[in-house]
Design an enzyme around this catalytic site. Sequence first.
Site, PDB file in Angstrom:
ATOM      1  N   ASP A 120      -3.060   9.536 -10.034  1.00 29.62           N
ATOM      2  CA  ASP A 120      -3.214   8.432 -10.988  1.00 29.62           C
ATOM      3  C   ASP A 120      -1.869   8.064 -11.627  1.00 29.62           C
ATOM      4  O   ASP A 120      -1.566   6.879 -11.826  1.00 29.62           O
ATOM      5  CB  ASP A 120      -4.226   8.803 -12.082  1.00 29.62           C
ATOM      6  CG  ASP A 120      -5.677   8.680 -11.606  1.00 29.62           C
ATOM      7  OD1 ASP A 120      -5.892   8.281 -10.445  1.00 29.62           O
ATOM      8  OD2 ASP A 120      -6.581   8.968 -12.411  1.00 29.62           O
ATOM      9  N   GLU A 179      -5.149   2.204  -3.677  1.00 26.60           N
ATOM     10  CA  GLU A 179      -3.692   2.329  -3.780  1.00 26.60           C
ATOM     11  C   GLU A 179      -3.025   1.137  -3.112  1.00 26.60           C
ATOM     12  O   GLU A 179      -1.947   1.233  -2.559  1.00 26.60           O
ATOM     13  CB  GLU A 179      -3.203   3.652  -3.163  1.00 26.60           C
ATOM     14  CG  GLU A 179      -4.104   4.243  -2.108  1.00 26.60           C
ATOM     15  CD  GLU A 179      -3.785   3.763  -0.706  1.00 26.60           C
ATOM     16  OE1 GLU A 179      -4.613   2.988  -0.175  1.00 26.60           O
ATOM     17  OE2 GLU A 179      -2.757   4.161  -0.139  1.00 26.60           O
ATOM     18  N   ASN A 224      -2.433  13.200  -3.580  1.00 26.81           N
ATOM     19  CA  ASN A 224      -3.653  13.740  -4.196  1.00 26.81           C
ATOM     20  C   ASN A 224      -3.914  15.169  -3.725  1.00 26.81           C
ATOM     21  O   ASN A 224      -4.252  16.049  -4.518  1.00 26.81           O
ATOM     22  CB  ASN A 224      -4.867  12.874  -3.834  1.00 26.81           C
ATOM     23  CG  ASN A 224      -5.007  11.656  -4.736  1.00 26.81           C
ATOM     24  OD1 ASN A 224      -4.600  11.668  -5.898  1.00 26.81           O
ATOM     25  ND2 ASN A 224      -5.595  10.597  -4.204  1.00 26.81           N
ATOM     26  N   HIS A 249      -5.593  14.819  -8.332  1.00 28.91           N
ATOM     27  CA  HIS A 249      -5.963  13.429  -8.585  1.00 28.91           C
ATOM     28  C   HIS A 249      -5.258  12.853  -9.814  1.00 28.91           C
ATOM     29  O   HIS A 249      -4.891  11.678  -9.851  1.00 28.91           O
ATOM     30  CB  HIS A 249      -7.492  13.353  -8.743  1.00 28.91           C
ATOM     31  CG  HIS A 249      -8.069  12.008  -8.497  1.00 28.91           C
ATOM     32  ND1 HIS A 249      -8.305  11.105  -9.506  1.00 28.91           N
ATOM     33  CD2 HIS A 249      -8.454  11.398  -7.344  1.00 28.91           C
ATOM     34  CE1 HIS A 249      -8.808   9.996  -8.985  1.00 28.91           C
ATOM     35  NE2 HIS A 249      -8.921  10.148  -7.678  1.00 28.91           N
ATOM     36  N   ASP A 255       0.855  -1.180   0.000  1.00 31.73           N
ATOM     37  CA  ASP A 255       0.000   0.000   0.000  1.00 31.73           C
ATOM     38  C   ASP A 255       0.895   1.235   0.000  1.00 31.73           C
ATOM     39  O   ASP A 255       1.843   1.323   0.785  1.00 31.73           O
ATOM     40  CB  ASP A 255      -0.888  -0.059   1.260  1.00 31.73           C
ATOM     41  CG  ASP A 255      -1.821   1.122   1.403  1.00 31.73           C
ATOM     42  OD1 ASP A 255      -3.049   0.910   1.360  1.00 31.73           O
ATOM     43  OD2 ASP A 255      -1.320   2.252   1.588  1.00 31.73           O
TER      44      ASP A 255
HETATM   45  P1  GH3 Z   1      -1.172   5.334   4.597  1.00 26.07           P
HETATM   46  O1  GH3 Z   1       0.299   5.641   4.555  1.00 26.07           O
HETATM   47  O2  GH3 Z   1      -1.641   5.029   5.985  1.00 26.07           O
HETATM   48  O3  GH3 Z   1      -1.549   4.257   3.629  1.00 26.07           O
HETATM   49  O4  GH3 Z   1      -1.920   6.690   4.181  1.00 26.07           O
HETATM   50  P2  GH3 Z   1      -2.661   7.000   2.810  1.00 26.07           P
HETATM   51  O5  GH3 Z   1      -2.810   8.484   2.713  1.00 26.07           O
HETATM   52  O6  GH3 Z   1      -1.942   6.338   1.686  1.00 26.07           O
HETATM   53  O7  GH3 Z   1      -4.035   6.229   3.015  1.00 26.07           O
HETATM   54  P3  GH3 Z   1      -5.536   6.715   2.967  1.00 26.07           P
HETATM   55  O8  GH3 Z   1      -6.338   5.458   3.028  1.00 26.07           O
HETATM   56  O9  GH3 Z   1      -5.787   7.795   3.980  1.00 26.07           O
HETATM   57  O10 GH3 Z   1      -5.720   7.395   1.555  1.00 26.07           O
HETATM   58  C1  GH3 Z   1      -5.761   6.667   0.373  1.00 26.07           C
HETATM   59  C2  GH3 Z   1      -6.082   7.635  -0.737  1.00 26.07           C
HETATM   60  O11 GH3 Z   1      -6.041   6.982  -2.013  1.00 26.07           O
HETATM   61  C3  GH3 Z   1      -7.476   8.216  -0.632  1.00 26.07           C
HETATM   62  C4  GH3 Z   1      -8.064   8.067  -2.012  1.00 26.07           C
HETATM   63  O12 GH3 Z   1      -8.644   9.255  -2.463  1.00 26.07           O
HETATM   64  C5  GH3 Z   1      -6.871   7.726  -2.867  1.00 26.07           C
HETATM   65  N1  GH3 Z   1      -7.207   6.922  -4.036  1.00 26.07           N
HETATM   66  C6  GH3 Z   1      -7.814   5.696  -4.068  1.00 26.07           C
HETATM   67  N2  GH3 Z   1      -7.955   5.277  -5.345  1.00 26.07           N
HETATM   68  C7  GH3 Z   1      -7.430   6.252  -6.151  1.00 26.07           C
HETATM   69  C8  GH3 Z   1      -7.278   6.413  -7.561  1.00 26.07           C
HETATM   70  O13 GH3 Z   1      -7.658   5.547  -8.368  1.00 26.07           O
HETATM   71  N3  GH3 Z   1      -6.665   7.540  -8.018  1.00 26.07           N
HETATM   72  C9  GH3 Z   1      -6.218   8.507  -7.160  1.00 26.07           C
HETATM   73  N4  GH3 Z   1      -5.613   9.583  -7.683  1.00 26.07           N
HETATM   74  N5  GH3 Z   1      -6.367   8.394  -5.822  1.00 26.07           N
HETATM   75  C10 GH3 Z   1      -6.950   7.289  -5.315  1.00 26.07           C
HETATM   76 MG    MG Z   2      -1.828   4.223   1.593  1.00 23.22          MG
HETATM   77 MG    MG Z   3      -4.849   2.015   1.519  1.00 23.20          MG
END
Ligand code: GH3
Ligand code: MG
Ligand code: MG
Length: 170
Positions: A57, A83, A48, A53, A40
């Site tokens: 991506d 992610e 983001n 965004h 992850d």
């Molecule tokens: P951690 O180190 O604990 O994993 O923190 P994090 O910020 O990576 O985790 P968190 O779950 O808070 O945030 C994940 C983010 O991933 C939030 C969401 O908007 C973003 N995300 C999920 N799918 C996609 C995608 O397909 N494209 C983009 N640009 N962002 C995405």
């Molecule tokens: Mg993460």
């Molecule tokens: Mg995650």
Amino acid sequence: MAHTDPLTGTLNRRALFDLLRREMERHRRHGHELAVIMFDIDHFKSVNDHYGHAVGDSVLQHVAQVAAKEVRGTDTLARYGGEEFVLVAPETDKIQALQLSDRVRVALRLDALPVRDRKLRVTASFGVALMRAQDTEPEELLQRADEALYAAKAAGRDRVMTEDLLVTSA
Ligand code: GH3
Ligand code: MG
Ligand code: MG
């Protein structure tokens, strides 16, 4: 394309579960090792938030490319969720899975992504689980990889942890 995640070109979640069911069956029949590595991206939300965004991506595509370069032909990379990625590594024992994960981890942190006039360094945390004879469903194996991943996050991110808490880090 029904098996592929459109953004990253890796296996999608449904195809991952199909693959895992097949590999788990092979494991049961032949007793081969089967490793599952969940990783992850660290602090991806802030990517983001800071860059938008679309850059997020690109980071996902970059991570998939870097990881795919490090794995062997028999390993399969899948996008598990937003992610989060899963690497399925047949005939791979715990130490090999740890080494494989760490190779991907180091490749990621070394291969920064050019964004505008900067280089964006992306790291990820990894959780490794090995199939056990009593595992019947992919969810059981994925759950243990997820717990190890959570422990890697809690221990400071940018590291690999196995389900029995072997760890590698910077
Ligand atoms: P951690 O180190 O604990 O994993 O923190 P994090 O910020 O990576 O985790 P968190 O779950 O808070 O945030 C994940 C983010 O991933 C939030 C969401 O908007 C973003 N995300 C999920 N799918 C996609 C995608 O397909 N494209 C983009 N640009 N962002 C995405
Ligand atoms: Mg993460
Ligand atoms: Mg995650």
